[in-house]
Design an enzyme around this catalytic site. Structure first.
Site, PDB file in Angstrom:
ATOM      1  N   CYS A 168       0.835  -1.204   0.000  1.00  0.00           N
ATOM      2  CA  CYS A 168       0.000   0.000   0.000  1.00  0.00           C
ATOM      3  C   CYS A 168       0.872   1.256   0.000  1.00  0.00           C
ATOM      4  CB  CYS A 168      -0.976  -0.021   1.173  1.00  0.00           C
ATOM      5  SG  CYS A 168      -2.154   1.347   1.102  1.00  0.00           S
ATOM      6  N   ASP A 225     -10.129  -3.368  -5.996  1.00  0.00           N
ATOM      7  CA  ASP A 225      -9.595  -2.331  -5.108  1.00  0.00           C
ATOM      8  C   ASP A 225     -10.407  -1.051  -5.290  1.00  0.00           C
ATOM      9  OD1 ASP A 225      -7.996  -0.369  -3.782  1.00  0.00           O
ATOM     10  OD2 ASP A 225      -6.203  -1.563  -4.166  1.00  0.00           O
ATOM     11  N   HIS A 257      -8.198  -4.343  -2.176  1.00  0.00           N
ATOM     12  CA  HIS A 257      -6.999  -3.777  -1.576  1.00  0.00           C
ATOM     13  C   HIS A 257      -6.542  -4.658  -0.418  1.00  0.00           C
ATOM     14  CE1 HIS A 257      -4.182  -0.497  -1.168  1.00  0.00           C
ATOM     15  NE2 HIS A 257      -4.350  -0.546   0.136  1.00  0.00           N
TER      16      HIS A 257
END
Length: 288
Positions: A168, A225, A257
């Protein structure tokens, strides 16, 4: 400030598992990161046969804390930098270091927010993003990672075989570091943001540096995501192709995600395991 994609992945969907919370809430940032948590999916890698620990590196503007893990015997070992999620170096990130150490690497996870605050003290993700994450300059991150490489060279690491991986927030950093360090052999970016608004602290984003990569990057993304559209990942693939840069983008159709985060409901076993196998093959193929 642009919201980090991790925020969307952490909106609660069911009750917090109390046992899981009590088991994991001690590491910095981990309690916040595990809302909601699944104790059944969390992976733990022991340190048998490993040398693990913490250290600090003088940056000139403070002592950078790091967690490190490597095989207890042999060396020098190839080096992999492990770049945190927005929550800091919590137990999941440390576990990733141990997984890499089991594969023969010296893995180093630096606390890249240390000048700006402790993510473990926050019980609000928007506050964490505003008060810490948004204040971390990319230039500072690049410098701190360079210092980690220098530290590795003096502590059993073979920096001629240097890799980086991140998740991330750290996935975005992987792309930037691949454009920064000519000594890097390869990177693996897990669902790192590709586009964003330019600012003084974050002047460029991965899509802006695609033509400047000094090492091949494997980008691992989820089609579901909500923070990083699959179209952005496709655009990065085209940018790499147009620039003639080696790299690969993998988009998992059924993943969202944080699909590698085995301590959260976002975890998807099949894409996570496939991505981990791809990471190993990518590093080997590129000399890490």
């Amino acid at each position: 400030m642009q919201t980090d994609p991790d925020f969307n992945s952490l909106l609660p969907t069911h009750r917090l598992d109390r046992r899981g919370f009590l088991l994991t809430a001690t590491a910095a940032g981990f309690a916040l990161a595990t809302h909601p948590v699944s104790a059944q999916t969390m992976i733990h890698t022991d340190d048998t046969g490993l040398a693990t620990g913490t250290a600090s590196i003088d940056t000139g503007t403070g002592a950078l804390p790091i967690y490190h893990a490597a095989p207890a015997q042999g060396g020098p070992h190839p080096v992999v930098l492990v770049v945190q999620e927005i929550f800091g170096v919590h137990e999941h990130i440390r576990d990733v270091c141990r997984r890499l150490a089991k594969l023969g690497y010296l893995a180093i996870a630096p606390e890249l927010y240390f000048r700006h605050g402790d993510p473990g003290k926050y019980d609000s993700i928007p506050a964490l993003l505003k008060e810490i994450v948004s204040k971390v300059p990319d230039e500072q991150v690049m410098s701190d990672l360079d210092l980690c490489v220098a530290w590795a060279a003096g502590h059993g690491g073979n920096t001629a075989r240097l890799g980086i991986t991140g998740f991330c927030w750290g996935g975005r950093v992987v792309w930037l570091y691949a454009a920064h360090n000519p000594r890097l052999k390869a990177g693996v970016a897990w669902y790192g943001r590709i586009r964003g608004d330019a600012s003084g602290l974050n002047p460029r984003h991965p899509i802006d540096v695609a033509g400047e990569l000094k090492a091949p990057v494997l980008g691992l993304y989820g089609a579901q995501d909500q923070g990083i559209p699959a179209a952005d990942a496709e655009a990065m693939r085209e940018a790499l192709k147009a620039a003639g840069k080696p790299g690969e983008i993998v988009i998992y159709p059924d993943a969202g995600h944080a699909f590698h985060a085995d301590y959260r409901p976002s975890y998807r076993e099949a894409p996570a395991q496939d991505g981990w196998q791809r990471l190993q093959a990518w590093f080997k193929a590129n000399g890490v």
